[in-house]
Motif scaffolding. Structure first.
Motif, PDB file in Angstrom:
ATOM      1  N   HIS A 285       0.813  -1.216   0.000  1.00 22.71           N
ATOM      2  CA  HIS A 285       0.000   0.000   0.000  1.00 22.71           C
ATOM      3  C   HIS A 285       0.848   1.270   0.000  1.00 22.71           C
ATOM      4  O   HIS A 285       0.407   2.334   0.423  1.00 22.71           O
ATOM      5  CB  HIS A 285      -0.938  -0.008   1.207  1.00 22.71           C
ATOM      6  CG  HIS A 285      -2.175   0.819   1.004  1.00 22.71           C
ATOM      7  ND1 HIS A 285      -3.105   0.543   0.040  1.00 22.71           N
ATOM      8  CD2 HIS A 285      -2.619   1.916   1.656  1.00 22.71           C
ATOM      9  CE1 HIS A 285      -4.073   1.431   0.103  1.00 22.71           C
ATOM     10  NE2 HIS A 285      -3.801   2.278   1.066  1.00 22.71           N
ATOM     11  N   LEU A 286       2.083   1.183  -0.457  1.00 22.67           N
ATOM     12  CA  LEU A 286       2.998   2.315  -0.476  1.00 22.67           C
ATOM     13  C   LEU A 286       2.430   3.482  -1.281  1.00 22.67           C
ATOM     14  O   LEU A 286       1.915   3.294  -2.379  1.00 22.67           O
ATOM     15  CB  LEU A 286       4.326   1.877  -1.092  1.00 22.67           C
ATOM     16  CG  LEU A 286       5.403   2.963  -1.246  1.00 22.67           C
ATOM     17  CD1 LEU A 286       6.051   3.255   0.099  1.00 22.67           C
ATOM     18  CD2 LEU A 286       6.461   2.528  -2.260  1.00 22.67           C
ATOM     19  N   LEU A 287       2.511   4.677  -0.748  1.00 24.60           N
ATOM     20  CA  LEU A 287       2.123   5.882  -1.470  1.00 24.60           C
ATOM     21  C   LEU A 287       3.324   6.372  -2.262  1.00 24.60           C
ATOM     22  O   LEU A 287       4.389   6.627  -1.690  1.00 24.60           O
ATOM     23  CB  LEU A 287       1.672   6.965  -0.492  1.00 24.60           C
ATOM     24  CG  LEU A 287       1.241   8.297  -1.124  1.00 24.60           C
ATOM     25  CD1 LEU A 287      -0.081   8.146  -1.861  1.00 24.60           C
ATOM     26  CD2 LEU A 287       1.143   9.384  -0.069  1.00 24.60           C
ATOM     27  N   PHE A 288       3.175   6.495  -3.580  1.00 19.08           N
ATOM     28  CA  PHE A 288       4.290   6.943  -4.403  1.00 19.08           C
ATOM     29  C   PHE A 288       3.764   7.569  -5.688  1.00 19.08           C
ATOM     30  O   PHE A 288       2.562   7.556  -5.960  1.00 19.08           O
ATOM     31  CB  PHE A 288       5.249   5.787  -4.699  1.00 19.08           C
ATOM     32  CG  PHE A 288       4.695   4.701  -5.601  1.00 19.08           C
ATOM     33  CD1 PHE A 288       5.137   4.571  -6.907  1.00 19.08           C
ATOM     34  CD2 PHE A 288       3.729   3.807  -5.142  1.00 19.08           C
ATOM     35  CE1 PHE A 288       4.638   3.572  -7.740  1.00 19.08           C
ATOM     36  CE2 PHE A 288       3.236   2.802  -5.963  1.00 19.08           C
ATOM     37  CZ  PHE A 288       3.682   2.687  -7.265  1.00 19.08           C
ATOM     38  N   ILE A 289       4.663   8.146  -6.475  1.00 16.79           N
ATOM     39  CA  ILE A 289       4.298   8.814  -7.725  1.00 16.79           C
ATOM     40  C   ILE A 289       4.573   7.866  -8.885  1.00 16.79           C
ATOM     41  O   ILE A 289       5.678   7.340  -9.015  1.00 16.79           O
ATOM     42  CB  ILE A 289       5.092  10.123  -7.902  1.00 16.79           C
ATOM     43  CG1 ILE A 289       4.771  11.097  -6.768  1.00 16.79           C
ATOM     44  CG2 ILE A 289       4.772  10.769  -9.251  1.00 16.79           C
ATOM     45  CD1 ILE A 289       5.616  12.359  -6.782  1.00 16.79           C
ATOM     46  N   GLN A 290       3.555   7.664  -9.728  1.00 17.20           N
ATOM     47  CA  GLN A 290       3.672   6.701 -10.819  1.00 17.20           C
ATOM     48  C   GLN A 290       2.986   7.228 -12.076  1.00 17.20           C
ATOM     49  O   GLN A 290       1.839   7.679 -12.030  1.00 17.20           O
ATOM     50  CB  GLN A 290       3.039   5.372 -10.404  1.00 17.20           C
ATOM     51  CG  GLN A 290       3.225   4.240 -11.405  1.00 17.20           C
ATOM     52  CD  GLN A 290       2.549   2.960 -10.941  1.00 17.20           C
ATOM     53  OE1 GLN A 290       1.367   2.964 -10.622  1.00 17.20           O
ATOM     54  NE2 GLN A 290       3.304   1.858 -10.893  1.00 17.20           N
ATOM     55  N   CYS A 291       3.695   7.178 -13.205  1.00 20.03           N
ATOM     56  CA  CYS A 291       3.122   7.612 -14.477  1.00 20.03           C
ATOM     57  C   CYS A 291       2.247   6.497 -15.063  1.00 20.03           C
ATOM     58  O   CYS A 291       2.268   5.353 -14.601  1.00 20.03           O
ATOM     59  CB  CYS A 291       4.222   8.007 -15.456  1.00 20.03           C
ATOM     60  SG  CYS A 291       5.240   6.614 -16.040  1.00 20.03           S
ATOM     61  N   GLU A 292       1.484   6.815 -16.091  1.00 19.40           N
ATOM     62  CA  GLU A 292       0.577   5.842 -16.694  1.00 19.40           C
ATOM     63  C   GLU A 292       1.327   4.660 -17.294  1.00 19.40           C
ATOM     64  O   GLU A 292       0.874   3.513 -17.201  1.00 19.40           O
ATOM     65  CB  GLU A 292      -0.272   6.528 -17.770  1.00 19.40           C
ATOM     66  CG  GLU A 292      -1.276   7.537 -17.215  1.00 19.40           C
ATOM     67  CD  GLU A 292      -2.135   8.127 -18.308  1.00 19.40           C
ATOM     68  OE1 GLU A 292      -1.967   7.724 -19.480  1.00 19.40           O
ATOM     69  OE2 GLU A 292      -2.983   8.991 -18.001  1.00 19.40           O
ATOM     70  N   GLU A 293       2.479   4.935 -17.923  1.00 25.22           N
ATOM     71  CA  GLU A 293       3.242   3.869 -18.552  1.00 25.22           C
ATOM     72  C   GLU A 293       3.753   2.874 -17.507  1.00 25.22           C
ATOM     73  O   GLU A 293       3.675   1.648 -17.691  1.00 25.22           O
ATOM     74  CB  GLU A 293       4.429   4.444 -19.336  1.00 25.22           C
ATOM     75  CG  GLU A 293       4.027   5.184 -20.600  1.00 25.22           C
ATOM     76  CD  GLU A 293       3.621   6.626 -20.340  1.00 25.22           C
ATOM     77  OE1 GLU A 293       3.559   7.026 -19.148  1.00 25.22           O
ATOM     78  OE2 GLU A 293       3.353   7.338 -21.320  1.00 25.22           O
ATOM     79  N   CYS A 294       4.265   3.387 -16.405  1.00 28.92           N
ATOM     80  CA  CYS A 294       4.770   2.497 -15.348  1.00 28.92           C
ATOM     81  C   CYS A 294       3.623   1.769 -14.654  1.00 28.92           C
ATOM     82  O   CYS A 294       3.773   0.612 -14.248  1.00 28.92           O
ATOM     83  CB  CYS A 294       5.597   3.283 -14.334  1.00 28.92           C
ATOM     84  SG  CYS A 294       7.230   3.787 -14.951  1.00 28.92           S
ATOM     85  N   ALA A 295       2.494   2.439 -14.511  1.00 34.52           N
ATOM     86  CA  ALA A 295       1.331   1.799 -13.891  1.00 34.52           C
ATOM     87  C   ALA A 295       0.915   0.577 -14.709  1.00 34.52           C
ATOM     88  O   ALA A 295       0.596  -0.483 -14.153  1.00 34.52           O
ATOM     89  CB  ALA A 295       0.171   2.790 -13.783  1.00 34.52           C
ATOM     90  N   LYS A 296       0.940   0.727 -16.034  1.00 27.28           N
ATOM     91  CA  LYS A 296       0.576  -0.389 -16.904  1.00 27.28           C
ATOM     92  C   LYS A 296       1.616  -1.500 -16.844  1.00 27.28           C
ATOM     93  O   LYS A 296       1.281  -2.692 -16.735  1.00 27.28           O
ATOM     94  CB  LYS A 296       0.424   0.115 -18.347  1.00 27.28           C
ATOM     95  CG  LYS A 296      -0.047  -0.952 -19.325  1.00 27.28           C
ATOM     96  CD  LYS A 296      -0.262  -0.355 -20.714  1.00 27.28           C
ATOM     97  CE  LYS A 296      -0.756  -1.415 -21.687  1.00 27.28           C
ATOM     98  NZ  LYS A 296      -0.968  -0.842 -23.059  1.00 27.28           N
ATOM     99  N   ALA A 297       2.887  -1.107 -16.895  1.00 27.40           N
ATOM    100  CA  ALA A 297       3.963  -2.102 -16.908  1.00 27.40           C
ATOM    101  C   ALA A 297       4.095  -2.832 -15.578  1.00 27.40           C
ATOM    102  O   ALA A 297       4.429  -4.013 -15.538  1.00 27.40           O
ATOM    103  CB  ALA A 297       5.292  -1.424 -17.256  1.00 27.40           C
ATOM    104  N   GLY A 334       6.529   7.193   0.028  1.00 24.05           N
ATOM    105  CA  GLY A 334       7.531   7.576  -0.953  1.00 24.05           C
ATOM    106  C   GLY A 334       8.963   7.303  -0.549  1.00 24.05           C
ATOM    107  O   GLY A 334       9.902   7.669  -1.254  1.00 24.05           O
ATOM    108  N   ARG A 335       9.204   6.580   0.563  1.00 21.18           N
ATOM    109  CA  ARG A 335      10.564   6.404   1.067  1.00 21.18           C
ATOM    110  C   ARG A 335      11.190   5.066   0.671  1.00 21.18           C
ATOM    111  O   ARG A 335      12.364   4.844   0.912  1.00 21.18           O
ATOM    112  CB  ARG A 335      10.562   6.491   2.598  1.00 21.18           C
ATOM    113  CG  ARG A 335      10.091   7.817   3.164  1.00 21.18           C
ATOM    114  CD  ARG A 335      11.080   8.919   2.901  1.00 21.18           C
ATOM    115  NE  ARG A 335      10.842  10.063   3.763  1.00 21.18           N
ATOM    116  CZ  ARG A 335      11.474  11.215   3.660  1.00 21.18           C
ATOM    117  NH1 ARG A 335      12.395  11.376   2.717  1.00 21.18           N
ATOM    118  NH2 ARG A 335      11.213  12.205   4.474  1.00 21.18           N
TER     119      ARG A 335
END
Length: 343
Positions: A285-297, A334-335
């Motif tokens: 359940h880590l909170l982090f920043i993710q782009c659409e491409e990485c979310a898909k991959a 985010g750590r």
């Protein structure tokens, strides 16, 4: 009498969709002496449950801190109810910059020791001796003054996606962590600089400004209503917007765009991105920043290990989680070392 939720988040989400009504996301706070927080808590839950209010509300002896959503057609009744409570009459309501009908999916009204976890002993200083409240126009003037030190009172994962230009943004996980760090870093400027603070809606600055005055800072200011009210005033009065990026919010939206600037990066590939997500592996359940491409991959996960767990049958995932502690210390907003491009 029902004093708690009986529906799951998914069941509530379905009801919101079926209702087809617009909802307003609102936040407010008020410091006040509350003799019996439990009685107030029960009263609020009963009244607001009938109005289909959803959200996260903390009540303590020192006041109330509320983040919620209410059907737009119930807003006037909701406001009338607030005004019927003496210390909440005409309380400032921060209306969200961007609306989302699913910003909250449950009504949670909880009694807490404090409405913000600041770690302070309030008996050691006068919490009513606060800094000077300033609106957007005066705030813009102050932060251009070379004798001003502008401090972001939020956490690292909040300021990472958006902050005012030239602001000091402490690399901290919690509000309580920032208080002593800021005092230590600015101890040489307690008399010769203007200390100007801001946060999301103003509540953290309320306590921090009194604390810093107690610690010897002579010129303390705080942004009235925080980033949310600042944005409203900037639009209403045609002022220059000096906030860059997104304002992090503590609901399912996770952020509302204030400017078109993207000042952060995807934690996995490094490309410009300011979309916060939670790892799809419930055991992480880590909170982090993710782009659409990485979310898909990555199948919405933060690491290959979590991706593998997330691909397992649900019952197997539950078995792996059984008996393991889950807390904010584990979530490490985010750590995590698995994130290559974290701040």
């Amino acid at each position: 009498m029902q004093l708690y939720n009986t529906l799951s988040a998914k069941e509530r989400e379905k009801l919101i969709e079926e209702a087809g009504k617009d909802r307003l996301t609102i936040s407010f706070y008020k410091y006040a002496h509350i003799g019996n927080p439990q009685i107030l808590r029960n009263h609020l839950f009963i009244a607001w449950d009938e109005l289909d209010v959803l959200g996260r509300i903390y009540v303590a002896n020192e006041g109330i801190n509320a983040q919620l959503s209410v059907p737009a057609d119930n807003f006037e009744v909701f406001k009338t109810h607030l005004d019927s409570i003496t210390f909440l009459e005409n309380v400032r309501l921060n209306i969200a910059v961007e609306q989302d009908n699913k910003s909250f999916l449950k009504l949670k009204v909880k009694v807490r020791h404090k409405i913000v976890a600041d770690g302070l002993n309030d008996d050691t200083f006068d919490v009513t001796n606060k800094g000077v409240h300033v609106g957007a126009e005066k705030f813009n003037e102050l932060i251009e003054d070379p004798d001003t030190v502008l401090v972001d009172m939020r956490n690292h994962y909040e300021s990472e996606i958006g902050h005012f230009k030239n602001a000091v943004t402490p690399d901290v996980d919690t509000f309580r962590d920032s208080l002593d760090i800021i005092e230590e870093n600015l101890k040489e400027h307690k008399e010769d600089k203007k200390l100007v603070m801001y946060c999301t809606g103003g509540i953290r600055c309320e306590k921090a400004s009194a604390y810093y005055k107690h610690k010897g800072f002579k010129n303390v200011f705080q942004l009235e209503g925080g980033i949310i009210e600042y944005t409203r005033q900037v639009k209403a009065e045609g002022l220059e917007n000096k906030f860059l990026g997104k304002n992090f919010v503590f609901d399912h939206r996770r952020g509302e765009r204030i400017s078109e600037d993207i000042i952060s990066n995807c934690h996995q590939c490094g490309k410009p991105c300011d979309t916060h997500v939670n790892c799809a592996n419930e055991a992480c359940h880590l909170l982090f920043i993710q782009c659409e491409e990485c979310a898909k991959a990555m199948d919405d996960c933060c690491s290959k290990e979590c991706k593998e767990v997330h691909a397992l049958p649900f019952e197997e995932q539950k078995r792996l989680r059984k008996g393991k502690e889950v807390s904010n210390k584990i979530f490490k907003k985010g750590r995590s070392e698995v994130l290559r491009y974290k701040k």
